[in-house]
Design a protein around this motif. Structure first.
Motif, PDB file in Angstrom:
ATOM      1  N   ALA A 224       0.844  -1.202   0.000  1.00 57.63           N
ATOM      2  CA  ALA A 224       0.000   0.000   0.000  1.00 57.63           C
ATOM      3  C   ALA A 224       0.877   1.249   0.000  1.00 57.63           C
ATOM      4  O   ALA A 224       0.564   2.252  -0.658  1.00 57.63           O
ATOM      5  CB  ALA A 224      -0.921  -0.002   1.214  1.00 57.63           C
ATOM      6  N   GLY A 225       2.003   1.177   0.723  1.00 58.77           N
ATOM      7  CA  GLY A 225       2.962   2.277   0.714  1.00 58.77           C
ATOM      8  C   GLY A 225       3.586   2.463  -0.665  1.00 58.77           C
ATOM      9  O   GLY A 225       3.786   3.590  -1.122  1.00 58.77           O
ATOM     10  N   LEU A 226       3.894   1.353  -1.325  1.00 57.46           N
ATOM     11  CA  LEU A 226       4.434   1.418  -2.682  1.00 57.46           C
ATOM     12  C   LEU A 226       3.429   2.067  -3.627  1.00 57.46           C
ATOM     13  O   LEU A 226       3.802   2.858  -4.503  1.00 57.46           O
ATOM     14  CB  LEU A 226       4.779   0.009  -3.165  1.00 57.46           C
ATOM     15  CG  LEU A 226       5.238  -0.119  -4.622  1.00 57.46           C
ATOM     16  CD1 LEU A 226       6.551   0.622  -4.850  1.00 57.46           C
ATOM     17  CD2 LEU A 226       5.380  -1.597  -5.005  1.00 57.46           C
ATOM     18  N   ASN A 227       2.162   1.734  -3.447  1.00 54.52           N
ATOM     19  CA  ASN A 227       1.118   2.344  -4.276  1.00 54.52           C
ATOM     20  C   ASN A 227       1.089   3.858  -4.104  1.00 54.52           C
ATOM     21  O   ASN A 227       1.024   4.612  -5.086  1.00 54.52           O
ATOM     22  CB  ASN A 227      -0.249   1.747  -3.928  1.00 54.52           C
ATOM     23  CG  ASN A 227      -0.422   0.333  -4.451  1.00 54.52           C
ATOM     24  OD1 ASN A 227       0.510  -0.270  -4.961  1.00 54.52           O
ATOM     25  ND2 ASN A 227      -1.620  -0.206  -4.306  1.00 54.52           N
ATOM     26  N   MET A 228       1.144   4.308  -2.849  1.00 54.89           N
ATOM     27  CA  MET A 228       1.134   5.745  -2.596  1.00 54.89           C
ATOM     28  C   MET A 228       2.388   6.411  -3.153  1.00 54.89           C
ATOM     29  O   MET A 228       2.313   7.499  -3.759  1.00 54.89           O
ATOM     30  CB  MET A 228       1.020   6.014  -1.092  1.00 54.89           C
ATOM     31  CG  MET A 228       1.055   7.482  -0.709  1.00 54.89           C
ATOM     32  SD  MET A 228      -0.282   8.468  -1.442  1.00 54.89           S
ATOM     33  CE  MET A 228      -1.621   8.089  -0.304  1.00 54.89           C
ATOM     34  N   LEU A 229       3.528   5.761  -2.990  1.00 53.35           N
ATOM     35  CA  LEU A 229       4.774   6.282  -3.545  1.00 53.35           C
ATOM     36  C   LEU A 229       4.651   6.489  -5.046  1.00 53.35           C
ATOM     37  O   LEU A 229       5.062   7.521  -5.594  1.00 53.35           O
ATOM     38  CB  LEU A 229       5.918   5.307  -3.241  1.00 53.35           C
ATOM     39  CG  LEU A 229       7.245   5.551  -3.965  1.00 53.35           C
ATOM     40  CD1 LEU A 229       7.892   6.842  -3.474  1.00 53.35           C
ATOM     41  CD2 LEU A 229       8.198   4.371  -3.771  1.00 53.35           C
TER      42      LEU A 229
END
Length: 297
Positions: A224-229
Protein backbone atom coordinates in the motif's frame (compact mmCIF):
# COMPACT_ATOMS: atom_id res chain seq x y z
CA UNK A 1 -5.39 -3.65 -37.13
CA UNK A 2 -5.50 -0.30 -38.93
CA UNK A 3 -2.16 0.79 -40.34
CA UNK A 4 -0.87 4.13 -38.98
CA UNK A 5 -0.55 7.22 -41.13
CA UNK A 6 2.18 7.09 -43.80
CA UNK A 7 3.78 10.20 -42.36
CA UNK A 8 3.65 9.09 -38.73
CA UNK A 9 7.04 8.13 -37.30
CA UNK A 10 5.77 7.55 -33.78
CA UNK A 11 6.52 4.08 -32.44
CA UNK A 12 3.37 1.98 -32.26
CA UNK A 13 3.50 -0.84 -29.75
CA UNK A 14 1.44 -3.98 -30.36
CA UNK A 15 1.57 -7.14 -28.29
CA UNK A 16 1.55 -10.53 -29.96
CA UNK A 17 -0.33 -12.76 -27.51
CA UNK A 18 0.80 -16.06 -28.98
CA UNK A 19 4.48 -15.26 -29.20
CA UNK A 20 4.47 -13.21 -25.99
CA UNK A 21 6.42 -10.52 -27.82
CA UNK A 22 6.44 -6.78 -27.97
CA UNK A 23 6.46 -5.82 -31.64
CA UNK A 24 7.42 -2.26 -32.44
CA UNK A 25 5.99 -1.37 -35.84
CA UNK A 26 7.26 1.63 -37.75
CA UNK A 27 5.52 3.32 -40.63
CA UNK A 28 8.50 3.40 -42.94
CA UNK A 29 8.50 5.20 -46.26
CA UNK A 30 8.48 2.38 -48.85
CA UNK A 31 11.27 4.13 -50.73
CA UNK A 32 13.58 4.13 -47.70
CA UNK A 33 16.85 2.26 -48.11
CA UNK A 34 17.68 -0.71 -45.88
CA UNK A 35 20.32 1.42 -44.15
CA UNK A 36 17.81 4.15 -43.41
CA UNK A 37 15.32 1.61 -42.07
CA UNK A 38 17.94 0.16 -39.75
CA UNK A 39 18.87 3.60 -38.49
CA UNK A 40 15.25 4.44 -37.76
CA UNK A 41 14.70 1.15 -35.90
CA UNK A 42 17.93 1.57 -33.95
CA UNK A 43 16.78 5.02 -32.88
CA UNK A 44 13.71 3.46 -31.29
CA UNK A 45 15.57 0.60 -29.56
CA UNK A 46 14.83 0.66 -25.85
CA UNK A 47 16.84 0.18 -22.69
CA UNK A 48 15.15 -1.68 -19.82
CA UNK A 49 16.11 -2.45 -16.23
CA UNK A 50 14.49 -5.17 -14.14
CA UNK A 51 15.17 -5.62 -10.42
CA UNK A 52 14.91 -9.03 -8.76
CA UNK A 53 15.76 -10.58 -12.13
CA UNK A 54 17.37 -13.80 -10.93
CA UNK A 55 14.21 -15.82 -10.30
CA UNK A 56 10.43 -15.95 -10.53
CA UNK A 57 8.68 -13.13 -12.34
CA UNK A 58 11.86 -11.13 -12.84
CA UNK A 59 13.69 -13.95 -14.59
CA UNK A 60 10.65 -14.66 -16.76
CA UNK A 61 10.45 -10.97 -17.72
CA UNK A 62 14.07 -10.99 -18.87
CA UNK A 63 13.48 -14.19 -20.83
CA UNK A 64 10.38 -12.97 -22.63
CA UNK A 65 11.72 -9.50 -23.37
CA UNK A 66 15.04 -10.67 -24.75
CA UNK A 67 13.29 -13.18 -27.00
CA UNK A 68 10.85 -10.57 -28.31
CA UNK A 69 11.07 -9.24 -31.84
CA UNK A 70 11.28 -5.55 -30.95
CA UNK A 71 14.67 -3.81 -31.01
CA UNK A 72 16.28 -3.66 -27.56
CA UNK A 73 19.39 -1.64 -26.93
CA UNK A 74 20.18 -3.06 -23.49
CA UNK A 75 18.45 -5.11 -20.82
CA UNK A 76 19.89 -4.65 -17.35
CA UNK A 77 19.01 -7.69 -15.23
CA UNK A 78 19.64 -6.80 -11.59
CA UNK A 79 19.86 -8.93 -8.47
CA UNK A 80 21.56 -8.92 -5.08
CA UNK A 81 24.15 -11.61 -5.81
CA UNK A 82 24.85 -12.01 -9.55
CA UNK A 83 27.60 -14.56 -8.89
CA UNK A 84 25.64 -16.65 -6.40
CA UNK A 85 23.88 -19.99 -6.97
CA UNK A 86 20.45 -18.35 -7.14
CA UNK A 87 21.53 -16.38 -10.21
CA UNK A 88 22.77 -19.34 -12.26
CA UNK A 89 19.68 -19.41 -14.51
CA UNK A 90 20.02 -15.68 -15.16
CA UNK A 91 23.71 -15.97 -15.97
CA UNK A 92 23.00 -18.83 -18.37
CA UNK A 93 20.40 -16.70 -20.14
CA UNK A 94 22.77 -13.74 -20.28
CA UNK A 95 25.46 -15.86 -21.96
CA UNK A 96 22.99 -16.62 -24.76
CA UNK A 97 22.41 -12.89 -25.33
CA UNK A 98 25.71 -11.23 -24.37
CA UNK A 99 25.12 -8.15 -26.50
CA UNK A 100 21.78 -7.37 -24.91
CA UNK A 101 21.65 -8.65 -21.32
CA UNK A 102 23.88 -7.10 -18.68
CA UNK A 103 23.69 -8.74 -15.26
CA UNK A 104 24.25 -6.06 -12.64
CA UNK A 105 24.39 -6.17 -8.85
CA UNK A 106 21.61 -4.22 -7.16
CA UNK A 107 20.45 -4.71 -3.59
CA UNK A 108 17.23 -2.76 -3.11
CA UNK A 109 17.96 -2.40 0.62
CA UNK A 110 21.44 -0.93 0.09
CA UNK A 111 21.62 2.68 -1.11
CA UNK A 112 25.31 2.37 -2.02
CA UNK A 113 24.48 -0.61 -4.21
CA UNK A 114 21.69 1.34 -5.91
CA UNK A 115 23.97 4.31 -6.55
CA UNK A 116 26.68 2.09 -8.03
CA UNK A 117 24.16 0.37 -10.27
CA UNK A 118 22.79 3.71 -11.47
CA UNK A 119 26.30 4.88 -12.33
CA UNK A 120 27.06 1.67 -14.19
CA UNK A 121 23.82 1.87 -16.16
CA UNK A 122 24.41 5.54 -16.92
CA UNK A 123 27.84 4.80 -18.37
CA UNK A 124 26.19 2.40 -20.82
CA UNK A 125 23.01 4.24 -21.84
CA UNK A 126 24.56 7.70 -22.01
CA UNK A 127 22.34 10.48 -23.36
CA UNK A 128 19.85 7.90 -24.65
CA UNK A 129 18.80 7.23 -21.08
CA UNK A 130 16.81 4.40 -19.56
CA UNK A 131 13.37 3.89 -21.10
CA UNK A 132 11.76 1.42 -18.71
CA UNK A 133 12.51 0.63 -15.07
CA UNK A 134 10.64 -2.32 -13.57
CA UNK A 135 10.63 -2.43 -9.76
CA UNK A 136 10.08 -6.16 -9.37
CA UNK A 137 12.24 -7.05 -6.35
CA UNK A 138 10.08 -7.64 -3.30
CA UNK A 139 9.77 -9.39 0.02
CA UNK A 140 6.83 -11.32 1.43
CA UNK A 141 6.58 -11.95 5.17
CA UNK A 142 3.45 -13.76 6.30
CA UNK A 143 1.82 -13.13 9.64
CA UNK A 144 -0.93 -11.30 11.47
CA UNK A 145 -0.59 -8.07 13.43
CA UNK A 146 0.07 -10.03 16.61
CA UNK A 147 2.64 -12.28 14.97
CA UNK A 148 4.56 -9.59 13.10
CA UNK A 149 7.64 -8.17 14.77
CA UNK A 150 9.09 -4.70 14.38
CA UNK A 151 12.00 -6.28 12.53
CA UNK A 152 9.65 -8.05 10.11
CA UNK A 153 7.90 -4.80 9.31
CA UNK A 154 11.15 -2.85 8.96
CA UNK A 155 12.76 -5.40 6.66
CA UNK A 156 9.66 -5.58 4.46
CA UNK A 157 9.46 -1.79 4.22
CA UNK A 158 13.15 -1.53 3.39
CA UNK A 159 12.68 -3.84 0.40
CA UNK A 160 9.18 -2.98 -0.80
CA UNK A 161 9.03 0.78 -0.20
CA UNK A 162 12.40 2.34 0.59
CA UNK A 163 14.08 0.28 -2.14
CA UNK A 164 11.80 1.44 -4.97
CA UNK A 165 11.92 5.02 -3.65
CA UNK A 166 15.72 5.11 -3.70
CA UNK A 167 15.86 3.34 -7.07
CA UNK A 168 13.49 5.87 -8.64
CA UNK A 169 15.51 8.79 -7.24
CA UNK A 170 18.89 7.45 -8.37
CA UNK A 171 17.71 6.48 -11.85
CA UNK A 172 15.68 9.63 -12.38
CA UNK A 173 18.41 11.38 -14.43
CA UNK A 174 18.50 8.43 -16.85
CA UNK A 175 14.71 8.38 -17.15
CA UNK A 176 14.68 12.12 -17.83
CA UNK A 177 17.37 11.65 -20.45
CA UNK A 178 15.27 8.98 -22.18
CA UNK A 179 12.18 11.18 -22.16
CA UNK A 180 14.17 14.05 -23.66
CA UNK A 181 15.89 11.86 -26.25
CA UNK A 182 12.66 10.29 -27.47
CA UNK A 183 11.51 13.36 -29.34
CA UNK A 184 7.90 12.17 -29.12
CA UNK A 185 5.02 13.69 -27.13
CA UNK A 186 3.01 11.95 -24.42
CA UNK A 187 3.95 9.01 -22.22
CA UNK A 188 4.73 5.36 -22.92
CA UNK A 189 6.83 2.47 -21.66
CA UNK A 190 9.10 2.83 -24.69
CA UNK A 191 9.76 6.49 -23.87
CA UNK A 192 10.34 6.77 -20.11
CA UNK A 193 8.43 4.77 -17.50
CA UNK A 194 8.61 3.16 -14.08
CA UNK A 195 6.41 0.12 -13.54
CA UNK A 196 6.32 -1.26 -10.00
CA UNK A 197 5.02 -4.72 -9.19
CA UNK A 198 2.40 -4.34 -6.49
CA UNK A 199 -0.38 -6.67 -5.30
CA UNK A 200 -4.14 -6.68 -4.95
CA UNK A 201 -3.41 -7.37 -1.26
CA UNK A 202 -2.47 -3.68 -1.04
CA UNK A 203 -6.08 -2.70 -1.72
CA UNK A 204 -7.87 -1.31 1.33
CA UNK A 205 -11.22 -2.22 -0.16
CA UNK A 206 -10.61 -5.97 -0.26
CA UNK A 207 -9.15 -6.49 3.22
CA UNK A 208 -12.42 -7.77 4.67
CA UNK A 209 -12.74 -10.36 1.93
CA UNK A 210 -9.12 -11.57 1.95
CA UNK A 211 -7.50 -10.99 5.32
CA UNK A 212 -8.57 -14.20 7.07
CA UNK A 213 -7.19 -16.39 4.30
CA UNK A 214 -3.95 -14.44 3.84
CA UNK A 215 -3.08 -11.86 6.53
CA UNK A 216 0.59 -11.01 5.61
CA UNK A 217 0.16 -7.64 7.29
CA UNK A 218 3.67 -6.30 6.67
CA UNK A 219 3.41 -7.19 2.98
CA UNK A 220 -0.02 -5.59 2.64
CA UNK A 221 1.03 -2.38 4.36
CA UNK A 222 4.29 -2.10 2.43
CA UNK A 223 2.60 -2.62 -0.93
CA UNK A 224 0.00 0.00 0.00
CA UNK A 225 2.96 2.28 0.71
CA UNK A 226 4.43 1.42 -2.68
CA UNK A 227 1.12 2.34 -4.28
CA UNK A 228 1.13 5.75 -2.60
CA UNK A 229 4.77 6.28 -3.55
CA UNK A 230 3.94 5.58 -7.17
CA UNK A 231 0.92 7.88 -7.30
CA UNK A 232 2.96 10.69 -5.71
CA UNK A 233 5.80 10.14 -8.18
CA UNK A 234 3.33 10.16 -11.07
CA UNK A 235 2.02 13.54 -9.96
CA UNK A 236 5.40 15.05 -9.17
CA UNK A 237 7.13 13.95 -12.38
CA UNK A 238 4.35 14.23 -14.94
CA UNK A 239 5.97 17.43 -16.19
CA UNK A 240 8.98 15.31 -17.19
CA UNK A 241 6.68 12.98 -19.15
CA UNK A 242 7.83 9.96 -17.14
CA UNK A 243 5.02 7.44 -16.76
CA UNK A 244 4.43 5.63 -13.46
CA UNK A 245 2.16 2.65 -13.07
CA UNK A 246 1.46 -0.29 -10.74
CA UNK A 247 0.82 -3.87 -11.81
CA UNK A 248 -0.62 -6.80 -9.89
CA UNK A 249 0.83 -9.98 -11.45
CA UNK A 250 -1.94 -12.26 -10.20
CA UNK A 251 -1.45 -15.09 -7.73
CA UNK A 252 1.51 -16.73 -9.43
CA UNK A 253 3.12 -20.09 -8.80
CA UNK A 254 6.62 -18.92 -7.83
CA UNK A 255 8.89 -19.24 -4.80
CA UNK A 256 7.13 -16.23 -3.30
CA UNK A 257 3.59 -17.02 -4.42
CA UNK A 258 3.72 -20.72 -3.53
CA UNK A 259 2.51 -23.81 -5.33
CA UNK A 260 -1.19 -23.03 -4.96
CA UNK A 261 -1.20 -20.00 -7.23
CA UNK A 262 -3.79 -19.51 -9.96
CA UNK A 263 -1.37 -19.01 -12.87
CA UNK A 264 2.24 -19.71 -13.78
CA UNK A 265 4.97 -17.13 -14.35
CA UNK A 266 4.94 -17.19 -18.19
CA UNK A 267 1.22 -16.38 -18.29
CA UNK A 268 1.55 -13.61 -15.73
CA UNK A 269 4.53 -12.01 -17.45
CA UNK A 270 2.95 -12.32 -20.89
CA UNK A 271 -0.03 -10.39 -19.59
CA UNK A 272 2.03 -7.77 -17.77
CA UNK A 273 4.22 -7.09 -20.79
CA UNK A 274 1.08 -6.65 -22.86
CA UNK A 275 -0.23 -4.10 -20.36
CA UNK A 276 3.11 -2.30 -20.20
CA UNK A 277 3.21 -2.02 -23.98
CA UNK A 278 -0.22 -0.38 -24.01
CA UNK A 279 0.41 2.22 -21.28
CA UNK A 280 -0.15 5.88 -22.09
CA UNK A 281 -0.57 9.05 -20.05
CA UNK A 282 -4.14 7.86 -19.35
CA UNK A 283 -2.67 5.15 -17.13
CA UNK A 284 -0.20 7.41 -15.35
CA UNK A 285 -0.54 6.51 -11.66
CA UNK A 286 -2.88 3.61 -12.43
CA UNK A 287 -3.22 0.37 -10.41
CA UNK A 288 -3.85 -2.48 -12.86
CA UNK A 289 -3.78 -6.26 -12.90
CA UNK A 290 -1.91 -8.38 -15.44
CA UNK A 291 -4.94 -8.29 -17.75
CA UNK A 292 -5.13 -4.49 -17.71
CA UNK A 293 -8.12 -4.27 -15.37
CA UNK A 294 -8.20 -1.37 -12.89
CA UNK A 295 -7.99 -2.47 -9.26
CA UNK A 296 -9.63 -0.76 -6.27
CA UNK A 297 -7.39 1.27 -4.01
Amino acid sequence: MKRPCVHCWVCLCVFNQKAAHWTFMFDINPQSSDGELQRKMAAHAVSVLVTGANRGLGLEMVKQMVEASHPMRKLFACCRDPDGPRAEALQTLAKKHPNVIAVVRLDATDLCSIKQCAQQVGSVVGNGGLNLLINNAGMLAKGTLQETSTEDMQNTFNTNVMGPMNIIKEFLPHLRAAAKASGTPGMSSSKAAVVSISSFLASLEIVKQSYDSFPAISYRISKAGLNMLTVCAAEELKKDEILFSLLHPGWVRTDMGGDEGDIDAPESVQGMLSVMASLTEKQNGAFLDYKGKSLPW
